[in-house]
Write a protein that holds these residues in place. Structure first.
Motif, PDB file in Angstrom:
ATOM      1  N   MET A   1      35.974  39.452  37.748  1.00 19.30           N
ATOM      2  CA  MET A   1      34.785  38.591  37.776  1.00 19.30           C
ATOM      3  C   MET A   1      33.774  39.366  38.608  1.00 19.30           C
ATOM      4  SD  MET A   1      36.256  35.003  39.113  1.00 19.30           S
ATOM      5  CE  MET A   1      36.834  33.734  38.036  1.00 19.30           C
ATOM      6  N   ASP A   2      32.557  38.868  38.722  1.00 15.17           N
ATOM      7  CA  ASP A   2      31.651  39.543  39.650  1.00 15.17           C
ATOM      8  C   ASP A   2      32.169  39.308  41.066  1.00 15.17           C
ATOM      9  OD1 ASP A   2      29.858  37.280  40.964  1.00 15.17           O
ATOM     10  OD2 ASP A   2      30.047  36.803  38.833  1.00 15.17           O
ATOM     11  N   MET A   3      31.765  40.172  41.976  1.00 15.27           N
ATOM     12  CA  MET A   3      32.352  40.189  43.318  1.00 15.27           C
ATOM     13  C   MET A   3      32.108  38.893  44.097  1.00 15.27           C
ATOM     14  SD  MET A   3      34.385  42.331  44.194  1.00 15.27           S
ATOM     15  CE  MET A   3      35.165  43.358  42.984  1.00 15.27           C
ATOM     16  N   THR A   4      30.957  38.290  43.893  1.00 18.05           N
ATOM     17  CA  THR A   4      30.670  37.029  44.590  1.00 18.05           C
ATOM     18  C   THR A   4      31.706  35.979  44.199  1.00 18.05           C
ATOM     19  OG1 THR A   4      28.341  37.588  44.366  1.00 18.05           O
ATOM     20  CG2 THR A   4      28.834  35.340  45.048  1.00 18.05           C
ATOM     21  N   ALA A   5      31.922  35.871  42.907  1.00 23.09           N
ATOM     22  CA  ALA A   5      32.871  34.889  42.379  1.00 23.09           C
ATOM     23  C   ALA A   5      34.280  35.207  42.873  1.00 23.09           C
ATOM     24  CB  ALA A   5      32.828  34.906  40.852  1.00 23.09           C
ATOM     25  N   PHE A   6      34.632  36.466  42.792  1.00 21.06           N
ATOM     26  CA  PHE A   6      35.974  36.904  43.138  1.00 21.06           C
ATOM     27  C   PHE A   6      36.271  36.673  44.624  1.00 21.06           C
ATOM     28  CE2 PHE A   6      39.205  40.151  44.036  1.00 21.06           C
ATOM     29  CZ  PHE A   6      40.122  39.835  43.053  1.00 21.06           C
ATOM     30  N   THR A   7      35.310  37.034  45.464  1.00 20.70           N
ATOM     31  CA  THR A   7      35.485  36.896  46.908  1.00 20.70           C
ATOM     32  C   THR A   7      35.619  35.427  47.319  1.00 20.70           C
ATOM     33  OG1 THR A   7      34.225  38.912  47.206  1.00 20.70           O
ATOM     34  CG2 THR A   7      34.499  37.548  49.154  1.00 20.70           C
ATOM     35  N   LEU A   8      34.867  34.576  46.670  1.00 16.56           N
ATOM     36  CA  LEU A   8      34.982  33.137  46.963  1.00 16.56           C
ATOM     37  C   LEU A   8      36.411  32.657  46.747  1.00 16.56           C
ATOM     38  CD1 LEU A   8      31.972  31.138  45.466  1.00 16.56           C
ATOM     39  CD2 LEU A   8      32.951  30.903  47.751  1.00 16.56           C
ATOM     40  N   CYS A   9      37.004  33.077  45.652  1.00 15.93           N
ATOM     41  CA  CYS A   9      38.395  32.692  45.369  1.00 15.93           C
ATOM     42  C   CYS A   9      39.330  33.265  46.416  1.00 15.93           C
ATOM     43  CB  CYS A   9      38.822  33.164  43.979  1.00 15.93           C
ATOM     44  SG  CYS A   9      38.022  32.248  42.659  1.00 15.93           S
ATOM     45  N   LYS A  10      39.148  34.543  46.702  1.00 20.97           N
ATOM     46  CA  LYS A  10      40.030  35.196  47.670  1.00 20.97           C
ATOM     47  C   LYS A  10      39.975  34.479  49.018  1.00 20.97           C
ATOM     48  CE  LYS A  10      40.917  39.558  50.033  1.00 20.97           C
ATOM     49  NZ  LYS A  10      40.655  39.176  51.428  1.00 20.97           N
ATOM     50  N   GLU A  11      38.772  34.239  49.510  1.00 20.63           N
ATOM     51  CA  GLU A  11      38.628  33.664  50.846  1.00 20.63           C
ATOM     52  C   GLU A  11      39.117  32.220  50.925  1.00 20.63           C
ATOM     53  OE1 GLU A  11      34.586  34.482  51.984  1.00 20.63           O
ATOM     54  OE2 GLU A  11      35.149  36.496  52.641  1.00 20.63           O
ATOM     55  N   ASN A  12      39.268  31.591  49.788  1.00 25.06           N
ATOM     56  CA  ASN A  12      39.721  30.201  49.793  1.00 25.06           C
ATOM     57  C   ASN A  12      41.107  30.034  49.165  1.00 25.06           C
ATOM     58  OD1 ASN A  12      37.320  28.495  50.850  1.00 25.06           O
ATOM     59  ND2 ASN A  12      36.432  30.075  49.545  1.00 25.06           N
ATOM     60  N   ASN A  13      41.797  31.181  49.028  1.00 29.85           N
ATOM     61  CA  ASN A  13      43.160  31.165  48.484  1.00 29.85           C
ATOM     62  C   ASN A  13      43.277  30.412  47.173  1.00 29.85           C
ATOM     63  OD1 ASN A  13      44.581  32.649  50.380  1.00 29.85           O
ATOM     64  ND2 ASN A  13      44.417  30.934  51.831  1.00 29.85           N
ATOM     65  N   LEU A  14      42.321  30.628  46.313  1.00 31.35           N
ATOM     66  CA  LEU A  14      42.336  29.956  45.021  1.00 31.35           C
ATOM     67  C   LEU A  14      42.800  30.956  43.955  1.00 31.35           C
ATOM     68  CD1 LEU A  14      41.528  27.450  43.318  1.00 31.35           C
ATOM     69  CD2 LEU A  14      39.274  28.493  43.103  1.00 31.35           C
ATOM     70  N   PRO A  15      43.970  30.741  43.377  1.00 30.90           N
ATOM     71  CA  PRO A  15      44.458  31.697  42.382  1.00 30.90           C
ATOM     72  C   PRO A  15      43.589  31.705  41.114  1.00 30.90           C
ATOM     73  CG  PRO A  15      46.049  29.904  42.693  1.00 30.90           C
ATOM     74  CD  PRO A  15      44.912  29.652  43.633  1.00 30.90           C
ATOM     75  N   ILE A  16      43.561  32.867  40.487  1.00 34.70           N
ATOM     76  CA  ILE A  16      42.818  33.025  39.227  1.00 34.70           C
ATOM     77  C   ILE A  16      43.820  33.479  38.166  1.00 34.70           C
ATOM     78  CG2 ILE A  16      40.946  34.303  38.045  1.00 34.70           C
ATOM     79  CD1 ILE A  16      39.928  35.104  40.890  1.00 34.70           C
ATOM     80  N   ILE A  17      43.702  32.932  36.980  1.00 34.50           N
ATOM     81  CA  ILE A  17      44.477  33.488  35.863  1.00 34.50           C
ATOM     82  C   ILE A  17      43.488  33.938  34.796  1.00 34.50           C
ATOM     83  CG2 ILE A  17      46.172  33.056  34.043  1.00 34.50           C
ATOM     84  CD1 ILE A  17      47.467  30.949  35.831  1.00 34.50           C
ATOM     85  N   VAL A  18      43.596  35.208  34.410  1.00 31.07           N
ATOM     86  CA  VAL A  18      42.782  35.734  33.312  1.00 31.07           C
ATOM     87  C   VAL A  18      43.662  35.718  32.075  1.00 31.07           C
ATOM     88  CG1 VAL A  18      41.484  37.727  32.443  1.00 31.07           C
ATOM     89  CG2 VAL A  18      41.523  37.238  34.905  1.00 31.07           C
ATOM     90  N   PHE A  19      43.198  35.083  31.016  1.00 31.02           N
ATOM     91  CA  PHE A  19      44.057  34.964  29.834  1.00 31.02           C
ATOM     92  C   PHE A  19      43.215  34.917  28.558  1.00 31.02           C
ATOM     93  CE2 PHE A  19      43.593  30.546  28.275  1.00 31.02           C
ATOM     94  CZ  PHE A  19      42.710  30.085  29.235  1.00 31.02           C
ATOM     95  N   ASP A  20      43.907  35.089  27.429  1.00 34.01           N
ATOM     96  CA  ASP A  20      43.245  35.075  26.126  1.00 34.01           C
ATOM     97  C   ASP A  20      43.134  33.632  25.621  1.00 34.01           C
ATOM     98  OD1 ASP A  20      42.407  35.351  23.540  1.00 34.01           O
ATOM     99  OD2 ASP A  20      44.030  36.692  22.903  1.00 34.01           O
ATOM    100  N   MET A  21      41.925  33.128  25.635  1.00 36.35           N
ATOM    101  CA  MET A  21      41.702  31.731  25.242  1.00 36.35           C
ATOM    102  C   MET A  21      41.747  31.584  23.717  1.00 36.35           C
ATOM    103  SD  MET A  21      41.014  28.625  26.329  1.00 36.35           S
ATOM    104  CE  MET A  21      40.486  27.128  25.487  1.00 36.35           C
ATOM    105  N   ASN A  22      41.658  32.706  23.016  1.00 34.91           N
ATOM    106  CA  ASN A  22      41.610  32.597  21.554  1.00 34.91           C
ATOM    107  C   ASN A  22      42.993  32.484  20.920  1.00 34.91           C
ATOM    108  OD1 ASN A  22      38.868  32.706  21.699  1.00 34.91           O
ATOM    109  ND2 ASN A  22      38.785  34.933  21.430  1.00 34.91           N
ATOM    110  N   LYS A  23      44.025  32.680  21.730  1.00 36.42           N
ATOM    111  CA  LYS A  23      45.382  32.564  21.185  1.00 36.42           C
ATOM    112  C   LYS A  23      45.859  31.119  21.332  1.00 36.42           C
ATOM    113  CE  LYS A  23      49.932  34.525  21.282  1.00 36.42           C
ATOM    114  NZ  LYS A  23      50.935  34.552  22.353  1.00 36.42           N
ATOM    115  N   PRO A  24      46.098  30.446  20.209  1.00 38.52           N
ATOM    116  CA  PRO A  24      46.497  29.040  20.274  1.00 38.52           C
ATOM    117  C   PRO A  24      47.758  28.856  21.119  1.00 38.52           C
ATOM    118  CG  PRO A  24      45.975  29.658  18.011  1.00 38.52           C
ATOM    119  CD  PRO A  24      45.958  30.926  18.817  1.00 38.52           C
ATOM    120  N   GLY A  25      47.750  27.831  21.948  1.00 32.54           N
ATOM    121  CA  GLY A  25      48.927  27.521  22.754  1.00 32.54           C
ATOM    122  C   GLY A  25      48.928  28.160  24.128  1.00 32.54           C
ATOM    123  N   ASN A  26      48.091  29.177  24.318  1.00 25.96           N
ATOM    124  CA  ASN A  26      48.065  29.890  25.601  1.00 25.96           C
ATOM    125  C   ASN A  26      47.722  28.985  26.779  1.00 25.96           C
ATOM    126  OD1 ASN A  26      48.921  32.492  25.400  1.00 25.96           O
ATOM    127  ND2 ASN A  26      46.884  33.410  25.318  1.00 25.96           N
TER     128      ASN A  26
END
Ligand code: UDP
Length: 234
Positions: free
Chosen positions: A194-219
Motif C-alpha cells: 500500500m502507500d507508506m502512509t496507509a501501511f505505517t498506520l496499520c503497522k503502528e496500530n497492530n492491524l493485520p493486512i491481507i492482500v488477496f485476489d478478490m476476483n477468485k470466487p470463494g477467496n
C-alpha cells in the motif's frame, strides 16, 4: 470464523473489469455475491472503495488542474463507485449505508464513527465514500484509518494479484509469493503493498493486512474463515 469485523478495500480499477474506464456491472455483481457469502456467515463488513477507474488526483497536474482540486475530484469519483456498489449490494439482499468523508446530505450520511459502529452491529454493510475527505491521501489510507477507528480485525486488500511477491509477478517470472510476512520485512525489502502512509498506520496500530485476489470466487469467504489465502502481513 476467524474475523468478525472486516474492512475490505476495493480499488476503483477493479470495478472496471475488462473495460478501459468506468464500472463493469458484472464485476459489481460478482463482488456483491462474494460479500453476501461472508455477510451470511455473520461477519460485519465495512468497505472502502477507490476511484482510480474514474479519476486520480495525480492525473490532474498533468492536465493543468491544481493538485488539491484534483484530489477532491478523485474523492468525488469514489462516491460514484460507492453509490453503484451500494445499489448492487442492496439488489443482492443486504442492508447498506453509505458514509462519506465529504458532506453530501442528499446521497449519503457523513462519517460519524459511533454511527458507523452501530450500523455494523445492526448488520448493515457500510461503504466509506470520498476517502478521508482530505487531499494528499489515498483510499488505502482511508482503509487503514477507518479500520482502526471502527476496530476492524483486519484490512483485506482485494487486488488482481493473489498476494505480496518477492518481485512484481507481472514482470518477473521468478517472483514467489509470501504467505506471511512482517511489517518490518515489507519495509526492509521495499515491497509495494500500500502507500507508506496507509501501511505505517496499520503497522503502528497492530492491524493485520491481507492482500488477496478478490476476483477468485470463494477467496473472501475462505480467508474470513481463517484459511490461508493471499499474504498475511503482521
Ligand atoms: N483521494 C484523496 N483523499 C482521500 C482519498 C482519495 O485525495 O482520502 C483522491 C486522490 O486523488 C486519489 C483519488 O481520490 O488519487 C482516488 O482514490 P485512489 O487513487 O486511492 O483510488 P484507487 O487507486 O483505489 O482506485
Amino acid at each position: 470464523m476467524k474475523y468478525k469485523r472486516i474492512l475490505l478495500k476495493l480499488s476503483g480499477e477493479a470495478l472496471m473489469g475488462n473495460q478501459q474506464y468506468g464500472i463493469d456491472p458484472e464485476r459489481l455483481d460478482q463482488y456483491s455475491q462474494e460479500i453476501k457469502k461472508v455477510k451470511d456467515l455473520g461477519v460485519e463488513v465495512a468497505i472502502v472503495i477507490g476511484g482510480g477507474n474514474i479519476y486520480r488526483g495525480v492525473q490532474a497536474e498533468q492536465s493543468g488542474i491544481d493538485r488539491v482540486q484534483g484530489d477532491y475530484m478523485g474523492m468525488l469519483a469514489t462516491v460514484i463507485n460507492a453509490m453503484a456498489l451500494q445499489s448492487t449490494l442492496e439488489k443482492t439482499g443486504m442492508f447498506t449505508r453509505l458514509m462519506s468523508g465529504i458532506k453530501m446530505e442528499q446521497v449519503c450520511e457523513p462519517f460519524i464513527r459511533r454511527r458507523a459502529v452501530r450500523h455494523l452491529e445492526k448488520g448493515r454493510v457500510i461503504i466509506f465514500g470520498a476517502g478521508i475527505g482530505n487531499p494528499y491521501f489515498t483510499t488505502d489510507s482511508t482503509a487503514s484509518l477507518r479500520a482502526i477507528e471502527i476496530e476492524a480485525d483486519v484490512v483485506l486488500k482485494g487486488t488482481r494479484v493473489d498476494g505480496v511477491y518477492t518481485a512484481d509477478p507481472e514482470k518477473d517470472p521468478n517472483a514467489t509469493r509470501y504467505s506471511n510476512i512482517s511489517f518490518q520485512e515489507v519495509y526492509s525489502r521495499g515491497l509495494n503493498v500500500m502507500d507508506m502512509t496507509a501501511f505505517t498506520l496499520c503497522k503502528e496500530n497492530n492491524l493485520p493486512i491481507i492482500v488477496f485476489d478478490m476476483n477468485k470466487p470463494g477467496n473472501l469467504l475462505s480467508l474470513v474463515k481463517g484459511e490461508e489465502v493471499g499474504t498475511l502481513i503482521t
